[in-house]
Design an enzyme around this catalytic site. Structure first.
Site, PDB file in Angstrom:
ATOM      1  N   ARG A  39       0.825  -1.217   0.000  1.00  0.00           N
ATOM      2  CA  ARG A  39       0.000   0.000   0.000  1.00  0.00           C
ATOM      3  C   ARG A  39       0.854   1.260   0.000  1.00  0.00           C
ATOM      4  O   ARG A  39       0.359   2.348   0.232  1.00  0.00           O
ATOM      5  CB  ARG A  39      -0.965   0.002   1.187  1.00  0.00           C
ATOM      6  CG  ARG A  39      -1.784  -1.270   1.268  1.00  0.00           C
ATOM      7  CD  ARG A  39      -3.278  -1.009   1.431  1.00  0.00           C
ATOM      8  NE  ARG A  39      -4.034  -2.247   1.258  1.00  0.00           N
ATOM      9  CZ  ARG A  39      -4.916  -2.483   0.309  1.00  0.00           C
ATOM     10  NH1 ARG A  39      -5.191  -1.542  -0.582  1.00  0.00           N
ATOM     11  NH2 ARG A  39      -5.547  -3.625   0.215  1.00  0.00           N
ATOM     12  N   HIS A  69       3.931  -9.901  -6.090  1.00  0.00           N
ATOM     13  CA  HIS A  69       2.781  -9.122  -6.569  1.00  0.00           C
ATOM     14  C   HIS A  69       3.120  -7.653  -6.363  1.00  0.00           C
ATOM     15  O   HIS A  69       3.490  -7.245  -5.274  1.00  0.00           O
ATOM     16  CB  HIS A  69       1.517  -9.519  -5.798  1.00  0.00           C
ATOM     17  CG  HIS A  69       0.245  -9.052  -6.452  1.00  0.00           C
ATOM     18  ND1 HIS A  69      -0.023  -7.725  -6.673  1.00  0.00           N
ATOM     19  CD2 HIS A  69      -0.811  -9.740  -6.942  1.00  0.00           C
ATOM     20  CE1 HIS A  69      -1.207  -7.624  -7.279  1.00  0.00           C
ATOM     21  NE2 HIS A  69      -1.705  -8.833  -7.461  1.00  0.00           N
ATOM     22  N   TYR A  72      -0.571  -2.306  -5.110  1.00  0.00           N
ATOM     23  CA  TYR A  72      -1.929  -2.009  -5.590  1.00  0.00           C
ATOM     24  C   TYR A  72      -2.077  -0.551  -6.032  1.00  0.00           C
ATOM     25  O   TYR A  72      -3.060  -0.195  -6.673  1.00  0.00           O
ATOM     26  CB  TYR A  72      -2.954  -2.308  -4.489  1.00  0.00           C
ATOM     27  CG  TYR A  72      -3.076  -3.768  -4.128  1.00  0.00           C
ATOM     28  CD1 TYR A  72      -2.941  -4.767  -5.091  1.00  0.00           C
ATOM     29  CD2 TYR A  72      -3.351  -4.166  -2.819  1.00  0.00           C
ATOM     30  CE1 TYR A  72      -3.059  -6.104  -4.760  1.00  0.00           C
ATOM     31  CE2 TYR A  72      -3.472  -5.508  -2.480  1.00  0.00           C
ATOM     32  CZ  TYR A  72      -3.323  -6.470  -3.455  1.00  0.00           C
ATOM     33  OH  TYR A  72      -3.443  -7.793  -3.112  1.00  0.00           O
ATOM     34  N   HIS A 109      -1.527  -5.604 -11.710  1.00  0.00           N
ATOM     35  CA  HIS A 109      -2.849  -5.249 -12.236  1.00  0.00           C
ATOM     36  C   HIS A 109      -2.613  -4.297 -13.402  1.00  0.00           C
ATOM     37  O   HIS A 109      -1.938  -3.271 -13.215  1.00  0.00           O
ATOM     38  CB  HIS A 109      -3.688  -4.581 -11.148  1.00  0.00           C
ATOM     39  CG  HIS A 109      -3.988  -5.499  -9.998  1.00  0.00           C
ATOM     40  ND1 HIS A 109      -4.620  -5.085  -8.859  1.00  0.00           N
ATOM     41  CD2 HIS A 109      -3.745  -6.828  -9.831  1.00  0.00           C
ATOM     42  CE1 HIS A 109      -4.748  -6.119  -8.033  1.00  0.00           C
ATOM     43  NE2 HIS A 109      -4.226  -7.182  -8.595  1.00  0.00           N
ATOM     44  N   GLU A 147      -2.228  -9.288 -14.851  1.00  0.00           N
ATOM     45  CA  GLU A 147      -3.269 -10.138 -14.268  1.00  0.00           C
ATOM     46  C   GLU A 147      -4.596  -9.939 -15.005  1.00  0.00           C
ATOM     47  O   GLU A 147      -5.006  -8.811 -15.288  1.00  0.00           O
ATOM     48  CB  GLU A 147      -3.442  -9.822 -12.773  1.00  0.00           C
ATOM     49  CG  GLU A 147      -4.441 -10.771 -12.102  1.00  0.00           C
ATOM     50  CD  GLU A 147      -4.396 -10.749 -10.578  1.00  0.00           C
ATOM     51  OE1 GLU A 147      -3.621  -9.966  -9.994  1.00  0.00           O
ATOM     52  OE2 GLU A 147      -5.151 -11.543  -9.987  1.00  0.00           O
ATOM     53  N   ASP A 181      -6.648 -15.558 -12.931  1.00  0.00           N
ATOM     54  CA  ASP A 181      -7.204 -15.619 -11.570  1.00  0.00           C
ATOM     55  C   ASP A 181      -8.624 -16.170 -11.703  1.00  0.00           C
ATOM     56  O   ASP A 181      -9.447 -15.597 -12.424  1.00  0.00           O
ATOM     57  CB  ASP A 181      -7.192 -14.203 -10.975  1.00  0.00           C
ATOM     58  CG  ASP A 181      -7.754 -14.123  -9.563  1.00  0.00           C
ATOM     59  OD1 ASP A 181      -8.862 -14.649  -9.336  1.00  0.00           O
ATOM     60  OD2 ASP A 181      -7.101 -13.532  -8.691  1.00  0.00           O
ATOM     61  N   HIS A 184     -11.391 -13.726 -10.847  1.00  0.00           N
ATOM     62  CA  HIS A 184     -11.488 -12.631 -11.814  1.00  0.00           C
ATOM     63  C   HIS A 184     -12.088 -13.095 -13.139  1.00  0.00           C
ATOM     64  O   HIS A 184     -12.972 -12.429 -13.684  1.00  0.00           O
ATOM     65  CB  HIS A 184     -10.109 -12.013 -12.071  1.00  0.00           C
ATOM     66  CG  HIS A 184      -9.494 -11.390 -10.852  1.00  0.00           C
ATOM     67  ND1 HIS A 184      -8.251 -10.817 -10.865  1.00  0.00           N
ATOM     68  CD2 HIS A 184      -9.948 -11.251  -9.584  1.00  0.00           C
ATOM     69  CE1 HIS A 184      -7.958 -10.352  -9.651  1.00  0.00           C
ATOM     70  NE2 HIS A 184      -8.976 -10.613  -8.857  1.00  0.00           N
ATOM     71  N   HIS A 218      -3.974 -17.652 -10.042  1.00  0.00           N
ATOM     72  CA  HIS A 218      -4.462 -17.361  -8.696  1.00  0.00           C
ATOM     73  C   HIS A 218      -5.731 -18.179  -8.519  1.00  0.00           C
ATOM     74  O   HIS A 218      -6.615 -18.140  -9.381  1.00  0.00           O
ATOM     75  CB  HIS A 218      -4.787 -15.868  -8.551  1.00  0.00           C
ATOM     76  CG  HIS A 218      -3.576 -14.999  -8.468  1.00  0.00           C
ATOM     77  ND1 HIS A 218      -3.623 -13.628  -8.607  1.00  0.00           N
ATOM     78  CD2 HIS A 218      -2.271 -15.318  -8.237  1.00  0.00           C
ATOM     79  CE1 HIS A 218      -2.394 -13.138  -8.471  1.00  0.00           C
ATOM     80  NE2 HIS A 218      -1.566 -14.134  -8.262  1.00  0.00           N
ATOM     81  N   ASP A 231     -15.054  -8.199  -7.824  1.00  0.00           N
ATOM     82  CA  ASP A 231     -13.817  -8.879  -7.421  1.00  0.00           C
ATOM     83  C   ASP A 231     -13.846  -9.138  -5.919  1.00  0.00           C
ATOM     84  O   ASP A 231     -13.321  -8.354  -5.130  1.00  0.00           O
ATOM     85  CB  ASP A 231     -12.625  -7.987  -7.809  1.00  0.00           C
ATOM     86  CG  ASP A 231     -11.287  -8.623  -7.464  1.00  0.00           C
ATOM     87  OD1 ASP A 231     -11.266  -9.788  -7.006  1.00  0.00           O
ATOM     88  OD2 ASP A 231     -10.255  -7.942  -7.652  1.00  0.00           O
ATOM     89  N   HIS A 233     -13.009 -12.330  -3.333  1.00  0.00           N
ATOM     90  CA  HIS A 233     -12.502 -13.703  -3.207  1.00  0.00           C
ATOM     91  C   HIS A 233     -13.154 -14.422  -2.036  1.00  0.00           C
ATOM     92  O   HIS A 233     -13.412 -13.810  -1.009  1.00  0.00           O
ATOM     93  CB  HIS A 233     -10.991 -13.696  -2.949  1.00  0.00           C
ATOM     94  CG  HIS A 233     -10.191 -12.969  -4.000  1.00  0.00           C
ATOM     95  ND1 HIS A 233      -8.819 -12.909  -3.965  1.00  0.00           N
ATOM     96  CD2 HIS A 233     -10.562 -12.287  -5.117  1.00  0.00           C
ATOM     97  CE1 HIS A 233      -8.373 -12.223  -5.005  1.00  0.00           C
ATOM     98  NE2 HIS A 233      -9.418 -11.823  -5.716  1.00  0.00           N
ATOM     99  N   GLU A 263      -5.340 -16.739  -2.909  1.00  0.00           N
ATOM    100  CA  GLU A 263      -5.418 -15.369  -2.366  1.00  0.00           C
ATOM    101  C   GLU A 263      -6.760 -15.275  -1.641  1.00  0.00           C
ATOM    102  O   GLU A 263      -7.523 -14.334  -1.834  1.00  0.00           O
ATOM    103  CB  GLU A 263      -5.390 -14.336  -3.487  1.00  0.00           C
ATOM    104  CG  GLU A 263      -4.104 -14.253  -4.285  1.00  0.00           C
ATOM    105  CD  GLU A 263      -4.223 -13.268  -5.445  1.00  0.00           C
ATOM    106  OE1 GLU A 263      -5.250 -13.258  -6.145  1.00  0.00           O
ATOM    107  OE2 GLU A 263      -3.279 -12.479  -5.629  1.00  0.00           O
TER     108      GLU A 263
END
Ligand code: ZN
Ligand code: MN
Ligand code: MN
Length: 305
Positions: A39, A69, A72, A109, A147, A181, A184, A218, A231, A233, A263
């Site tokens: 973050r 990864h 974000y 992403h 992704e 994913d 996704h 994923h 989105d 999970h 994830e």
């Protein structure tokens, strides 16, 4: 068929290399991690002692595959020049961090066009990747995995056709590939619940990007319905996809050698990962393909600290 590469996203609390210990503590042989706080735009300098520990521990712990990864915050599709520049710098930094650990794949992403439109957003992402590649020639072995996304808002990459259009505009195409994913793709409209839906998705992947371009999966069940673009999970078998979708991918020889990483929601201890991995192992038709550490169930809830 070869042994599966199965694991989960793990915390790097205490150092990046600690993710390896967590992955090994639940018997998995693959792991995903952040190389810094996901973050934040930038992180502390790479810890050389931790890099040395990583290189010693990874083989010792039987971890055969690791992927990082990216943050974000990164949006390579942004029409805002300041955000775009910051994103370019941040992703170049992600590649350098991964390279220091000899991590070959960095999931990213693709980005959100935030109103500028699909075409402009796609061009922006490719332009950013071209800049990043030119600035990080020493990291040429580290591949960015775009992704496949659920398609919420102006998010790009919800179809394999869109991912192909990004890749087409990248100069060094061997430095860019795809991460799929399950949550996704299902939320984006690919129906993993039926043989027909799965076959149609596989045909589209082959036609648009080529199956060999997909380097990582994923594994997440989906709270959102088919095509909902939501989105969210959830645990394997507890969402809208259900066990069948995972069974198809796990036992498809075309995915041999491609890691499958959870994830899914979890707490501090790894009991949720243990349960989700056990569910996946139950879906493997040939027990000889289950990673050695997952053949006898580890004690759920046993924490690495
Ligand atoms: Zn992601
Ligand atoms: Mn994902
Ligand atoms: Mn997601």
């Amino acid at each position: 068929m070869s042994t599966l590469l199965l694991g989960a996203h793990m915390s790097i609390a205490g150092g990046v290399s600690r993710a390896l210990d967590r992955a090994a503590s639940i018997g998995s042989n693959a792991v995903q991690l952040f190389t810094k706080n996901n973050r934040q735009w930038s992180g502390p300098p790479v810890d050389e002692a931790d890099v040395a520990r990583w290189h010693a521990e990874m083989p010792a712990l039987g971890i055969e595959y690791a992927v990082s990864h990216a943050s974000y915050l990164i949006n390579l599709a942004s029409p805002n020049p300041a955000i775009w520049e910051r994103s370019v710098d941040a992703h170049a930094d992600e590649l350098r961090r991964a390279h220091a650990y000899a991590i070959r794949h960095v999931v990213l992403h693709p980005g959100a066009h935030t109103g500028s439109g699909e075409e402009a957003g796609i061009a922006r992402i490719a332009e950013a990747l071209n800049r990043i590649h030119a600035e990080t020639s020493e990291c040429a072995a580290t591949v960015t995995l775009l992704e496949a996304m659920a398609g919420q808002g102006s998010t790009l990459g919800a179809t394999f056709g869109q991912l192909r259009r990004i890749i087409e505009q990248v100069a060094e195409q061997e430095r860019v590939a795809v991460c799929a994913d399950t949550c996704h793709v299902f939320a984006a409209g690919y129906d993993l619940r039926s043989d027909e839906g799965y076959a149609a998705m596989m045909d589209e992947i082959e036609r648009e990007v080529g199956l060999t371009r997909v380097r990582c999966w994923h594994f997440n069940d989906s709270k959102g319905a088919l095509g909902s673009r939501v989105d969210r999970h959830t645990h394997i078998g507890e969402g809208e996809i259900g066990a069948g979708g995972f069974h198809r991918i796990l036992n498809d020889s075309r995915w041999q050698g491609i890691a499958m990483l959870l994830e899914t929601p979890k707490g501090e201890e790894l009991a949720d990962d243990v349960r989700n991995l056990a569910r996946l192992c139950e879906l493997v038709d040939d027990p000889a393909r289950i990673p050695p550490g997952l053949r006898t169930p580890p004690h759920a809830g046993q924490s690495p600290h």
